[in-house]
Write a protein that holds these residues in place. Sequence first.
Motif, short mmCIF file in Angstrom:
data_model
loop_
_atom_site.label_atom_id
_atom_site.label_comp_id
_atom_site.label_asym_id
_atom_site.label_seq_id
_atom_site.Cartn_x
_atom_site.Cartn_y
_atom_site.Cartn_z
N PHE A 79 -11.38 2.91 -7.15
CA PHE A 79 -10.25 2.64 -8.04
C PHE A 79 -10.72 1.81 -9.24
N PHE B 294 -10.79 10.01 -4.86
CA PHE B 294 -10.80 10.15 -3.41
C PHE B 294 -11.81 11.22 -2.98
N ARG C 36 0.83 -1.19 0.00
CA ARG C 36 0.00 0.00 0.00
C ARG C 36 0.86 1.24 0.00
N TYR D 239 -8.52 -0.70 -11.76
CA TYR D 239 -7.25 -1.32 -12.11
C TYR D 239 -7.40 -2.04 -13.44
N THR E 50 -1.06 7.05 -0.87
CA THR E 50 -2.41 7.53 -1.15
C THR E 50 -3.41 6.39 -1.22
N ASP E 51 -3.17 5.34 -0.47
CA ASP E 51 -4.07 4.19 -0.42
C ASP E 51 -4.08 3.36 -1.69
N THR E 52 -3.28 3.77 -2.65
CA THR E 52 -3.18 2.95 -3.86
C THR E 52 -2.39 1.70 -3.53
N GLN E 53 -2.83 0.58 -4.04
CA GLN E 53 -2.08 -0.65 -3.86
C GLN E 53 -1.32 -0.97 -5.15
N TYR E 54 -0.11 -1.44 -4.97
CA TYR E 54 0.77 -1.78 -6.08
C TYR E 54 1.03 -3.27 -6.04
#
Lengths: 111, 116
Positions: free
Chosen positions: B34, B51, A94, B36, A97-101
């Motif tokens: 999100f 957000f 994580r 993806y 910015t709360d984005t998960q990679y």
Amino acid sequence: SQTIHQWPATLVQPVGSPLSLECTVEGTSNPNLYWYRQAAGRGLQLLFYSVGIGQISSEVPQNLSASRPQDRQFILSSKKLLLSDSGFYLCAWRGKTDTQYFGPGTRLTVL
Amino acid sequence: AQSVSQHNHHVILSEAASLELGCNYSYGGTVNLFWYVQYPGQHLQLLLKYFSGDPLVKGIKGFEAEFIKSKFSFNLRKPSVQWSDTAEYFCAVKTLTTDSWGKLQFGAGTQVVVTP
């Protein structure tokens, strides 16, 4: 920059055999880490997450377990694989910015 | 329990056609949203995110999505697709509760095939 590695890339295992999948992250410290399983037509199912060394939370009861022996290492294990454990396993970390990679994933086939 | 629904599992369309993928979630509180994308043989990667602020967000490769709070929706759009947009697309939701630990809930995914 941050990178995430998973190995092995593919794995074929017999039913009842043990499992160990490894995920490591570089370029960040104390990340939140996640294990997902992706099954065809079912999206991504969160299996485990970890907010620190030794801290593991399980989302779905099953015969899998997870461990975090080091800050940037996350391991998915099983003592005895089932046919239903077949799938594509993804590790993620994580970002700010709360984005998960996500990592490249491991394709597991249990025969 | 919260859930994320993607209405189409498979979409086949021709190049230059417009694309819209539906995503609905069931959660009454504040969310982060999100999209993806997973191209064949590649990592799952972020396409765009919402957000707060302007509900129309723009992402990479000409994609955009609109958050409609009253409809609990976050649909993805692209006016004119290319063959290279062939991929699987996932909608994801993060609920803003104190114990969420950044967990994302994903939809089942939509496989998009763009034909030349």
